[in-house]
Design an enzyme around this catalytic site. Sequence first.
Site, PDB file in Angstrom:
ATOM      1  N   GLN A 127       0.843  -1.194   0.000  1.00  0.00           N
ATOM      2  CA  GLN A 127       0.000   0.000   0.000  1.00  0.00           C
ATOM      3  C   GLN A 127       0.879   1.245   0.000  1.00  0.00           C
ATOM      4  O   GLN A 127       1.688   1.425   0.913  1.00  0.00           O
ATOM      5  CB  GLN A 127      -0.888   0.001   1.250  1.00  0.00           C
ATOM      6  CG  GLN A 127      -1.858   1.165   1.313  1.00  0.00           C
ATOM      7  CD  GLN A 127      -2.632   1.179   2.619  1.00  0.00           C
ATOM      8  OE1 GLN A 127      -2.047   1.079   3.697  1.00  0.00           O
ATOM      9  NE2 GLN A 127      -3.938   1.309   2.533  1.00  0.00           N
ATOM     10  N   GLY A 128       0.716   2.095  -0.998  1.00  0.00           N
ATOM     11  CA  GLY A 128       1.473   3.340  -1.090  1.00  0.00           C
ATOM     12  C   GLY A 128       0.552   4.529  -0.869  1.00  0.00           C
ATOM     13  O   GLY A 128       0.258   5.272  -1.813  1.00  0.00           O
ATOM     14  N   SER A 130       0.591   6.524   2.609  1.00  0.00           N
ATOM     15  CA  SER A 130       1.220   7.523   3.487  1.00  0.00           C
ATOM     16  C   SER A 130       2.463   8.130   2.848  1.00  0.00           C
ATOM     17  O   SER A 130       3.180   7.471   2.090  1.00  0.00           O
ATOM     18  CB  SER A 130       1.634   6.881   4.809  1.00  0.00           C
ATOM     19  OG  SER A 130       0.552   6.224   5.405  1.00  0.00           O
ATOM     20  N   GLU A 245     -10.089  -1.758   4.830  1.00  0.00           N
ATOM     21  CA  GLU A 245      -8.914  -1.909   5.702  1.00  0.00           C
ATOM     22  C   GLU A 245      -9.325  -1.869   7.180  1.00  0.00           C
ATOM     23  O   GLU A 245      -8.801  -2.609   8.001  1.00  0.00           O
ATOM     24  CB  GLU A 245      -7.897  -0.796   5.399  1.00  0.00           C
ATOM     25  CG  GLU A 245      -6.582  -0.995   6.119  1.00  0.00           C
ATOM     26  CD  GLU A 245      -5.520   0.045   5.747  1.00  0.00           C
ATOM     27  OE1 GLU A 245      -5.840   1.006   5.026  1.00  0.00           O
ATOM     28  OE2 GLU A 245      -4.373  -0.117   6.186  1.00  0.00           O
TER      29      GLU A 245
HETATM   30  C1  LIG Z   1       2.990  -0.996  11.359  1.00  0.00           C
HETATM   31  C2  LIG Z   1       2.528   0.074  10.402  1.00  0.00           C
HETATM   32  C3  LIG Z   1       2.265  -0.289   9.097  1.00  0.00           C
HETATM   33  C4  LIG Z   1       1.872   0.682   8.187  1.00  0.00           C
HETATM   34  N1  LIG Z   1       1.675   0.295   6.884  1.00  0.00           N
HETATM   35  C5  LIG Z   1       1.373   1.223   5.968  1.00  0.00           C
HETATM   36  C6  LIG Z   1       1.278   0.860   4.592  1.00  0.00           C
HETATM   37  O1  LIG Z   1       1.470  -0.309   4.227  1.00  0.00           O
HETATM   38  N2  LIG Z   1       1.010   1.822   3.699  1.00  0.00           N
HETATM   39  C7  LIG Z   1       0.805   3.118   4.053  1.00  0.00           C
HETATM   40  O2  LIG Z   1       0.514   3.921   3.195  1.00  0.00           O
HETATM   41  N3  LIG Z   1       0.896   3.510   5.361  1.00  0.00           N
HETATM   42  C8  LIG Z   1       1.178   2.590   6.317  1.00  0.00           C
HETATM   43  N4  LIG Z   1       1.312   2.965   7.637  1.00  0.00           N
HETATM   44  C9  LIG Z   1       1.210   4.381   7.974  1.00  0.00           C
HETATM   45  C10 LIG Z   1      -0.007   4.762   8.811  1.00  0.00           C
HETATM   46  O3  LIG Z   1      -1.170   4.761   8.016  1.00  0.00           O
HETATM   47  C11 LIG Z   1       0.293   6.152   9.407  1.00  0.00           C
HETATM   48  O4  LIG Z   1       1.383   5.994  10.293  1.00  0.00           O
HETATM   49  C12 LIG Z   1      -0.904   6.716  10.148  1.00  0.00           C
HETATM   50  O5  LIG Z   1      -1.931   7.033   9.264  1.00  0.00           O
HETATM   51  C13 LIG Z   1      -0.513   7.977  10.974  1.00  0.00           C
HETATM   52  O6  LIG Z   1       0.155   8.892  10.196  1.00  0.00           O
HETATM   53  P1  LIG Z   1       1.538   9.531  10.694  1.00  0.00           P
HETATM   54  O7  LIG Z   1       2.430   8.408  11.129  1.00  0.00           O
HETATM   55  O8  LIG Z   1       2.024  10.448   9.632  1.00  0.00           O
HETATM   56  O9  LIG Z   1       1.172  10.344  12.025  1.00  0.00           O
HETATM   57  P2  LIG Z   1       0.594  11.823  12.078  1.00  0.00           P
HETATM   58  O10 LIG Z   1      -0.522  11.954  11.111  1.00  0.00           O
HETATM   59  O11 LIG Z   1       1.719  12.778  11.966  1.00  0.00           O
HETATM   60  O12 LIG Z   1      -0.011  11.883  13.543  1.00  0.00           O
HETATM   61  C14 LIG Z   1       0.779  12.212  14.715  1.00  0.00           C
HETATM   62  C15 LIG Z   1      -0.157  12.277  15.894  1.00  0.00           C
HETATM   63  O13 LIG Z   1      -1.107  13.352  15.736  1.00  0.00           O
HETATM   64  C16 LIG Z   1      -2.434  12.869  15.874  1.00  0.00           C
HETATM   65  N5  LIG Z   1      -3.344  13.562  14.958  1.00  0.00           N
HETATM   66  C17 LIG Z   1      -3.071  13.898  13.658  1.00  0.00           C
HETATM   67  N6  LIG Z   1      -4.159  14.509  13.115  1.00  0.00           N
HETATM   68  C18 LIG Z   1      -5.127  14.533  14.062  1.00  0.00           C
HETATM   69  C19 LIG Z   1      -6.462  15.027  14.099  1.00  0.00           C
HETATM   70  N7  LIG Z   1      -7.043  15.576  13.023  1.00  0.00           N
HETATM   71  N8  LIG Z   1      -7.169  14.859  15.252  1.00  0.00           N
HETATM   72  C20 LIG Z   1      -6.617  14.257  16.342  1.00  0.00           C
HETATM   73  N9  LIG Z   1      -5.334  13.797  16.367  1.00  0.00           N
HETATM   74  C21 LIG Z   1      -4.605  13.918  15.245  1.00  0.00           C
HETATM   75  C22 LIG Z   1      -2.341  11.394  15.493  1.00  0.00           C
HETATM   76  O14 LIG Z   1      -3.413  10.650  16.043  1.00  0.00           O
HETATM   77  C23 LIG Z   1      -0.997  11.001  16.074  1.00  0.00           C
HETATM   78  O15 LIG Z   1      -1.111  10.711  17.440  1.00  0.00           O
HETATM   79  C24 LIG Z   1       1.698   2.029   8.585  1.00  0.00           C
HETATM   80  C25 LIG Z   1       1.954   2.382   9.910  1.00  0.00           C
HETATM   81  C26 LIG Z   1       2.366   1.418  10.814  1.00  0.00           C
HETATM   82  C27 LIG Z   1       2.629   1.830  12.234  1.00  0.00           C
END
Ligand SMILES: Cc1cc2nc3c(=O)[nH]c(=O)nc-3n(C[C@H](O)[C@H](O)[C@H](O)COP(=O)(O)OP(=O)(O)OC[C@H]3O[C@@H](n4cnc5c(N)ncnc54)[C@H](O)[C@@H]3O)c2cc1C
Length: 385
Positions: A127-128, A130, A245
């Site tokens: 999945q691409g 993030s 998902e």
């Molecule tokens: C094990 C694992 C596998 C993954 N696999 C994939 C994958 O295959 N493909 C892919 O595309 N992505 C993948 N991801 C990425 C995942 O979808 C993102 O990590 C997730 O959506 C959070 O984004 P971020 O890490 O940029 O955190 P951020 O968005 O930067 O969030 C940081 C913090 O701020 C909080 N926050 C942000 N916005 C809000 C809001 N509007 N209201 C309240 N709180 C908020 C969040 O809850 C979090 O605590 C994976 C992540 C993990 C941990």
Amino acid sequence: MDLRYSDADEAFRKEVRAWLDEAVPAYGPPPPPGDMARRAYDTGWQRRLHDAGYAGLNWPTEYGGRGLPASQQLVFLEEYAASGAPYVGVTFVGNAHAGPTLIAEGSDEQRRYHLPRILRGDAVWCQGFSEPGAGSDLAALRTRAVRSGDEYVVSGQKIWSTRAQVADWCELLVRTDPDAPKHRGITWLILDMHQRGVEVRPLRTMDGESHFCEVFLDGARVPLSNRVGEENDGWRVTNVTLRFERGTAFAGHVITLRSQLRRLAALAGDAADDPGLLRQLGRLDARVDGLWRMTQRCVTEAEATGVPSPLGSAVKLGYSELGQEIAALGVRLLGRRAIGWDPGSEDARVVHDYLWSFQSTIAAGTSQIQRNLIAERILGMPRGR
Ligand SMILES: Cc1cc2nc3c(=O)[nH]c(=O)nc-3n(C[C@H](O)[C@H](O)[C@H](O)COP(=O)(O)OP(=O)(O)OC[C@H]3O[C@@H](n4cnc5c(N)ncnc54)[C@H](O)[C@@H]3O)c2cc1C
């Protein structure tokens, strides 16, 4: 919704259990960490499921599925978890949300090509979605796709792409109209990972494995025929993928919590007679049961409407937070043993489950985001700022 299983469902359960009783021990345990060995193990298992008729249980028969009702899909998951069968691993994205998105939104040509390959374990998907600047705020993504003849030329960066280092295909979100409001300029593409212009760099996590990767795209090519939905209509398609998902992809994980809890009760040994611990185990067990009922509802609703409802956010939130509590109890039961375990032992598994559990409230959308979705889309509360 009728939560009871019919005679036909129970007959199916017997058939599944008999097959798993033989197939699981015969297949053996997973290999030590290693990308290609892991791929071979997971896809080999997927092939066995397929050949025995247990792949794509609810997928249409014309694309290689079994076309079975939701009740039998649920029976299968219950038996699968109880048998200790291998985790689906690298085949997760294809089976759990890329395939279902193609069934709901893909062209007939895309379905005919990709779905049987996913079911046979011939093709691995990643999945691409993030990006470094687009996680919770996914619609802020910047990876750019520009049309050139009958292709898109794609440049940008993705991150956290699970098992991208062994993937053949990627469900890729790109920006096709940089001038449109951010939700309106996105397109959902099928990217061939085996080409120049795609560079995958695995990231190492605290459990010593490389679960996910950075993916750098520099002039990668995607034929227009690999677009799912219309150009700039990708946000709508993305929401279909996210509903699968969060709503149905975790069904197997939810029921696996029950087996994990049973293992902890066994690990507790004499301590399990302690009334405080018994109460805690009982409460957690009851919560697993409640969550499984919600999961059953989600899977059944998805069968009726074609796509899971926003209730999936509640299941995903419940699963990830309950999973963390169960994993933390495991480490408490181990006590000092949690810092000196032998690789391959049951203690090591408990510690690994604990370390791994931290990701669950982040992956597939954080708990805060699920709470926002529950507030807005299930409870109908006003949008936050
Ligand atoms: C094990 C694992 C596998 C993954 N696999 C994939 C994958 O295959 N493909 C892919 O595309 N992505 C993948 N991801 C990425 C995942 O979808 C993102 O990590 C997730 O959506 C959070 O984004 P971020 O890490 O940029 O955190 P951020 O968005 O930067 O969030 C940081 C913090 O701020 C909080 N926050 C942000 N916005 C809000 C809001 N509007 N209201 C309240 N709180 C908020 C969040 O809850 C979090 O605590 C994976 C992540 C993990 C941990």
